[in-house]
Design a protein around this motif. Structure first.
Motif, PDB file in Angstrom:
ATOM      1  N   GLY A  32      20.217  11.947  25.109  1.00 54.07           N
ATOM      2  CA  GLY A  32      20.811  12.801  26.118  1.00 54.07           C
ATOM      3  C   GLY A  32      21.835  13.730  25.518  1.00 54.07           C
ATOM      4  O   GLY A  32      22.826  14.083  26.150  1.00 54.07           O
ATOM      5  N   GLN A  33      21.634  14.158  24.293  1.00 51.16           N
ATOM      6  CA  GLN A  33      22.659  14.888  23.573  1.00 51.16           C
ATOM      7  C   GLN A  33      22.921  16.276  24.157  1.00 51.16           C
ATOM      8  O   GLN A  33      24.064  16.711  24.229  1.00 51.16           O
ATOM      9  CB  GLN A  33      22.259  15.019  22.107  1.00 51.16           C
ATOM     10  CG  GLN A  33      22.170  13.656  21.418  1.00 51.16           C
ATOM     11  CD  GLN A  33      21.507  13.760  20.072  1.00 51.16           C
ATOM     12  OE1 GLN A  33      21.162  14.859  19.647  1.00 51.16           O
ATOM     13  NE2 GLN A  33      21.332  12.641  19.412  1.00 51.16           N
ATOM     14  N   TYR A  34      21.886  16.972  24.572  1.00 52.46           N
ATOM     15  CA  TYR A  34      22.095  18.346  25.010  1.00 52.46           C
ATOM     16  C   TYR A  34      22.866  18.384  26.318  1.00 52.46           C
ATOM     17  O   TYR A  34      23.805  19.147  26.481  1.00 52.46           O
ATOM     18  CB  TYR A  34      20.739  19.045  25.149  1.00 52.46           C
ATOM     19  CG  TYR A  34      19.983  19.067  23.849  1.00 52.46           C
ATOM     20  CD1 TYR A  34      20.377  19.890  22.812  1.00 52.46           C
ATOM     21  CD2 TYR A  34      18.907  18.205  23.639  1.00 52.46           C
ATOM     22  CE1 TYR A  34      19.708  19.893  21.593  1.00 52.46           C
ATOM     23  CE2 TYR A  34      18.231  18.195  22.431  1.00 52.46           C
ATOM     24  CZ  TYR A  34      18.636  19.050  21.419  1.00 52.46           C
ATOM     25  OH  TYR A  34      17.970  19.038  20.231  1.00 52.46           O
TER      26      TYR A  34
ATOM     27  N   VAL B  11      28.279  19.033  29.360  1.00 49.89           N
ATOM     28  CA  VAL B  11      29.292  18.519  30.272  1.00 49.89           C
ATOM     29  C   VAL B  11      30.623  18.330  29.566  1.00 49.89           C
ATOM     30  O   VAL B  11      31.677  18.685  30.071  1.00 49.89           O
ATOM     31  CB  VAL B  11      28.819  17.173  30.872  1.00 49.89           C
ATOM     32  CG1 VAL B  11      29.935  16.523  31.668  1.00 49.89           C
ATOM     33  CG2 VAL B  11      27.614  17.413  31.755  1.00 49.89           C
ATOM     34  N   ILE B  12      30.573  17.781  28.342  1.00 44.39           N
ATOM     35  CA  ILE B  12      31.811  17.415  27.678  1.00 44.39           C
ATOM     36  C   ILE B  12      32.498  18.611  27.030  1.00 44.39           C
ATOM     37  O   ILE B  12      33.693  18.620  26.852  1.00 44.39           O
ATOM     38  CB  ILE B  12      31.529  16.320  26.628  1.00 44.39           C
ATOM     39  CG1 ILE B  12      31.072  15.061  27.341  1.00 44.39           C
ATOM     40  CG2 ILE B  12      32.730  16.021  25.766  1.00 44.39           C
ATOM     41  CD1 ILE B  12      30.827  13.905  26.432  1.00 44.39           C
TER      42      ILE B  12
ATOM     43  N   SER C 285      23.173   8.118  21.990  1.00 45.03           N
ATOM     44  CA  SER C 285      21.710   8.119  21.948  1.00 45.03           C
ATOM     45  C   SER C 285      21.233   7.102  22.965  1.00 45.03           C
ATOM     46  O   SER C 285      21.552   5.914  22.839  1.00 45.03           O
ATOM     47  CB  SER C 285      21.191   7.753  20.556  1.00 45.03           C
ATOM     48  OG  SER C 285      21.539   8.748  19.621  1.00 45.03           O
ATOM     49  N   CYS C 286      20.519   7.569  23.971  1.00 44.44           N
ATOM     50  CA  CYS C 286      20.165   6.704  25.094  1.00 44.44           C
ATOM     51  C   CYS C 286      18.659   6.618  25.263  1.00 44.44           C
ATOM     52  O   CYS C 286      17.938   7.608  25.069  1.00 44.44           O
ATOM     53  CB  CYS C 286      20.812   7.233  26.374  1.00 44.44           C
ATOM     54  SG  CYS C 286      20.619   6.125  27.781  1.00 44.44           S
TER      55      CYS C 286
ATOM     56  N   GLN D 292      18.323  11.705  29.367  1.00 43.56           N
ATOM     57  CA  GLN D 292      19.365  12.721  29.265  1.00 43.56           C
ATOM     58  C   GLN D 292      20.452  12.514  30.307  1.00 43.56           C
ATOM     59  O   GLN D 292      21.647  12.631  30.007  1.00 43.56           O
ATOM     60  CB  GLN D 292      18.745  14.120  29.416  1.00 43.56           C
ATOM     61  CG  GLN D 292      17.891  14.569  28.246  1.00 43.56           C
ATOM     62  CD  GLN D 292      16.520  13.935  28.229  1.00 43.56           C
ATOM     63  OE1 GLN D 292      16.087  13.316  29.209  1.00 43.56           O
ATOM     64  NE2 GLN D 292      15.814  14.070  27.113  1.00 43.56           N
ATOM     65  N   GLU D 293      20.064  12.176  31.509  1.00 41.26           N
ATOM     66  CA  GLU D 293      21.051  11.930  32.562  1.00 41.26           C
ATOM     67  C   GLU D 293      21.910  10.718  32.232  1.00 41.26           C
ATOM     68  O   GLU D 293      23.143  10.742  32.419  1.00 41.26           O
ATOM     69  CB  GLU D 293      20.340  11.724  33.907  1.00 41.26           C
ATOM     70  CG  GLU D 293      19.727  12.984  34.485  1.00 41.26           C
ATOM     71  CD  GLU D 293      18.902  12.704  35.722  1.00 41.26           C
ATOM     72  OE1 GLU D 293      18.889  13.561  36.621  1.00 41.26           O
ATOM     73  OE2 GLU D 293      18.267  11.627  35.785  1.00 41.26           O
TER      74      GLU D 293
END
Length: 499
Positions: A158-160, A165-166, A202-203, A216-217
């Motif tokens: 979910g890096q992008y 957001v961050i 990394s999810c 990603q979410e």
């Protein structure tokens, strides 16, 4: 902790599906690990070991410090509430993160000291990078601030979304929402070091939760909450710390990779062929002894021989292949790994091996699937002749280990069942043999008659070869293994005397 060793630290490794049992045995043997638990694709264990010892695992894909392992998270139907529950369960208390990060930092510092020590020659002069000394290959130096060049295998991240957001909200340090008590902190130095960390998430999600959220979410939600709580900064290209999260119907697992590159990326293999973890597993199942003569009659790029010779150096290895280009690369691999004194290579056909009968103690072979490299003949058709030649050179009580496609695996198992059925059935009595006396009209076409006769002769020859091969082979195990998108099976046999 002292000397860079974790006092009974909890770890887990990822493994190719089907190799969990072998990896569990390896961590027992090499690490004297306790509390070993095997699940699909992972092995959890507790060990007191330094980084060098941990990195000696050959059946593992990646190695992690375990942050937490929970039962499946029960998600509310409302998506907003589900995110809140997810963040609370996955992240938990800050003190736990500080403790695990402190262990991770100590392991990294100890690993760095080991590399610095290995870079000093006997004269006290620092050895240049990648210089060879005493005939051994020096691993390239990897600093902690070196960019991450690989990501988790088969794990969508979910890096992008996390970056989007961050970027505007967490680039500066944010005070902890729930500061840990002084008793929870290892020491003030660990706290200061942990507060300066940049990270990425990394999810991976599967099962029911994957129907509600994308990876990603989940990565975005976990990353935002973790950054706010710990005061960490998001950094996608070159993070100091990577956080791995896997949510499934089996468990919720959170970990921190101990080394940047996967353990499966061998520094002694120049050109990779078969996945190195699978090649090692085949050699492990072959039970190689000191002084054994080991043959790979279709060695390709030589990956199996390299893995075996590195782990069991007191044996003798011979590789044979009929393709000059493959042997050229295999030779380069052998030279690169500094194993020219252990591995010999020869060009020959697997159906005409230039070896004496019963001269080999172990035969290990990855039978080509025909996907990565083309094969000139149908493997299924010539498989009986391939096995016949392998059995011929294999000594009595020797071990045969084969990696087979699912199709070939089922074929050989069918041969075995047919053999058992024929043995149990025995000979038919005369009445049964003569029960069907209905005459069959012969073909009136001469060419058709000749073709039928030739086909019958070929089939009879194949059947005879199969009977001869199976008579001297006793199956001792079939191990299903995943090669990414391809499923395969490792078959193991013992040769017995039929005289």
């Amino acid at each position: 902790m002292s000397g860079g060793r974790g006092l009974g630290s909890r770890y887990f490794c990822t493994a190719s599906r089907g190799l969990e049992q072998l990896l569990g045995e390896e961590v027992h043997r090499k690490l004297a690990a306790s509390q070993v638990e095997q699940v699909s694709g992972k092995v959890f264990f507790t060990a007191d070991a330094d980084v060098k010892t941990l990195k000696s695992l050959k059946c593992a894909e990646r190695l992690f410090l375990l942050v937490k392992k929970l039962p499946p998270i029960q998600m509310p139907r409302h998506k907003g509430k589900a995110v809140h529950v997810l963040q609370k369960c996955v992240i938990g208390e800050s003190g736990k993160w500080l403790d695990v990060v402190a262990k991770w930092q100590t392991l990294q510092e100890f690993s760095k000291r080991q590399r610095c020590t290995s870079d000093i020659t006997g004269t006290g002069i620092k050895r240049p990078l990648q210089q060879e000394d005493s005939g051994t290959w020096k691993r390239p130096k990897l600093e902690l601030d070196e960019p991450l060049t690989t990501t988790l295998d088969e794990i969508p991240t979910g890096q992008y979304h996390l970056h989007a957001v961050i970027e505007g909200s967490c680039q500066s340090k944010v005070p902890m929402q729930t500061p840990p008590s002084p008793d929870e902190l290892p020491n003030s130095k660990s706290q200061d070091a942990a507060s300066c960390i940049d990270f990425r998430v990394s999810c991976r999600c599967s099962g029911r939760i994957a129907k509600v959220f994308t990876s990603q979410e989940l990565g975005r939600a976990i990353g935002v909450a973790l950054g706010r709580q710990m005061g960490w900064k998001a950094e996608l290209r070159n993070p100091m710390l990577e956080v791995y999260v896997h949510l499934s119907d089996i468990h919720c697992v959170v970990g921190i990779p101990i080394v940047r590159l996967p353990l499966a990326s061998r520094d002694y293999i120049k050109s990779a062929g078969l996945r190195s973890t699978v090649a090692w597993a085949m050699a492990y199942l072959a039970d190689i002894k000191a002084g054994s003569l080991v043959l790979d009659p279709m060695c390709g790029l030589g990956t199996i021989l390299l893995e075996a010779a590195k782990e069991w150096p007191n044996a003798y290895y011979h590789g044979i292949d009929n393709t000059a280009s493959q042997l050229q690369v295999a030779s380069a691999n052998v030279c690169f790994a500094k194993l020219t004194n252990s591995i010999d290579l020869t060009r020959a056909s697997v159906t005409e091996l230039p070896l004496l009968a019963e001269s080999i103690d172990v035969v290990i072979c990855d039978i080509p699937f025909g996907k990565k490299f083309k094969i000139s003949q149908d493997t299924k058709t010539i498989m009986p002749n391939i096995l016949k030649e392998m059995v011929r050179v294999l000594s009595v009580n020797g071990t045969l280990v084969l990696l087979l496609s699912q199709e070939l695996s089922l074929d050989i198992q069918h041969w075995q069942k047919t053999k058992s059925h024929q043995t149990n059935k025995g000979k038919l009595d005369d009445a049964q043999q003569n029960a069907d006396t209905t005459p069959v009209e012969p073909s009136t076409h001469p060419a058709e008659k000749v073709d039928m006769e030739n086909m019958s002769a070929a089939e009879n020859e194949q059947a005879e070869v199969k009977r001869e091969v199976l008579a001297s082979l006793v199956p001792t195990g079939i191990f299903q293994v995943s090669l990414g998108v391809t499923e395969a099976s490792i078959h193991r046999y013992k040769k017995i005397s039929i005289t």
